[in-house]
Design a protein around this motif. Structure first.
Motif, PDB file in Angstrom:
ATOM      1  N   LYS A 244       0.832  -1.210   0.000  1.00 37.91           N
ATOM      2  CA  LYS A 244       0.000   0.000   0.000  1.00 37.91           C
ATOM      3  C   LYS A 244       0.866   1.260   0.000  1.00 37.91           C
ATOM      4  O   LYS A 244       0.551   2.230  -0.686  1.00 37.91           O
ATOM      5  CB  LYS A 244      -0.941   0.000   1.199  1.00 37.91           C
ATOM      6  CG  LYS A 244      -2.051  -1.023   1.079  1.00 37.91           C
ATOM      7  CD  LYS A 244      -2.977  -0.973   2.272  1.00 37.91           C
ATOM      8  CE  LYS A 244      -4.050  -2.043   2.136  1.00 37.91           C
ATOM      9  NZ  LYS A 244      -4.964  -2.063   3.277  1.00 37.91           N
TER      10      LYS A 244
ATOM     11  N   GLN B  99       2.322   1.631  -3.494  1.00 38.23           N
ATOM     12  CA  GLN B  99       1.320   2.141  -4.439  1.00 38.23           C
ATOM     13  C   GLN B  99       1.114   3.639  -4.235  1.00 38.23           C
ATOM     14  O   GLN B  99       1.023   4.399  -5.199  1.00 38.23           O
ATOM     15  CB  GLN B  99      -0.008   1.401  -4.288  1.00 38.23           C
ATOM     16  CG  GLN B  99      -1.070   1.840  -5.286  1.00 38.23           C
ATOM     17  CD  GLN B  99      -0.659   1.621  -6.736  1.00 38.23           C
ATOM     18  OE1 GLN B  99      -0.086   0.595  -7.078  1.00 38.23           O
ATOM     19  NE2 GLN B  99      -0.947   2.590  -7.593  1.00 38.23           N
TER      20      GLN B  99
ATOM     21  N   GLU C 240       1.750   6.601  -7.054  1.00 34.75           N
ATOM     22  CA  GLU C 240       0.767   7.634  -7.390  1.00 34.75           C
ATOM     23  C   GLU C 240       1.340   9.030  -7.149  1.00 34.75           C
ATOM     24  O   GLU C 240       1.136   9.930  -7.957  1.00 34.75           O
ATOM     25  CB  GLU C 240      -0.518   7.418  -6.595  1.00 34.75           C
ATOM     26  CG  GLU C 240      -1.270   6.158  -6.978  1.00 34.75           C
ATOM     27  CD  GLU C 240      -1.598   6.071  -8.456  1.00 34.75           C
ATOM     28  OE1 GLU C 240      -2.048   7.082  -9.040  1.00 34.75           O
ATOM     29  OE2 GLU C 240      -1.410   4.984  -9.048  1.00 34.75           O
TER      30      GLU C 240
END
Length: 62
Positions: free
Chosen positions: A48, A51, A55
């Motif tokens: 997480k 990710q 982004e």
């Protein structure tokens, strides 16, 4: 994901990064960057967080 400065010595890291690229061709420099990203991602480990970092990196100011 940490969004505040978390380096012990950001200037030293930047110098080390520049030094590591000295004498490398463009393809070698790109390979070095890819390997470094994978090594650092392995240190983070959390999918997480990784990710969120991906982004955040895509949000390039124009």
């Amino acid at each position: 994901m940490k969004t505040i400065l978390n380096f012990q010595d950001a200037d030293l890291f930047y110098e080390q990064l520049l030094d590591a690229h000295q004498g490398l061709s463009q393809p070698q420099s790109e390979l070095f960057n890819a390997r470094l990203v994978l090594l650092l991602a392995n240190q983070v480990g959390d999918a997480k967080v990784l990710q969120a970092c991906i982004e955040a990196a895509k949000d390039i100011p124009k």
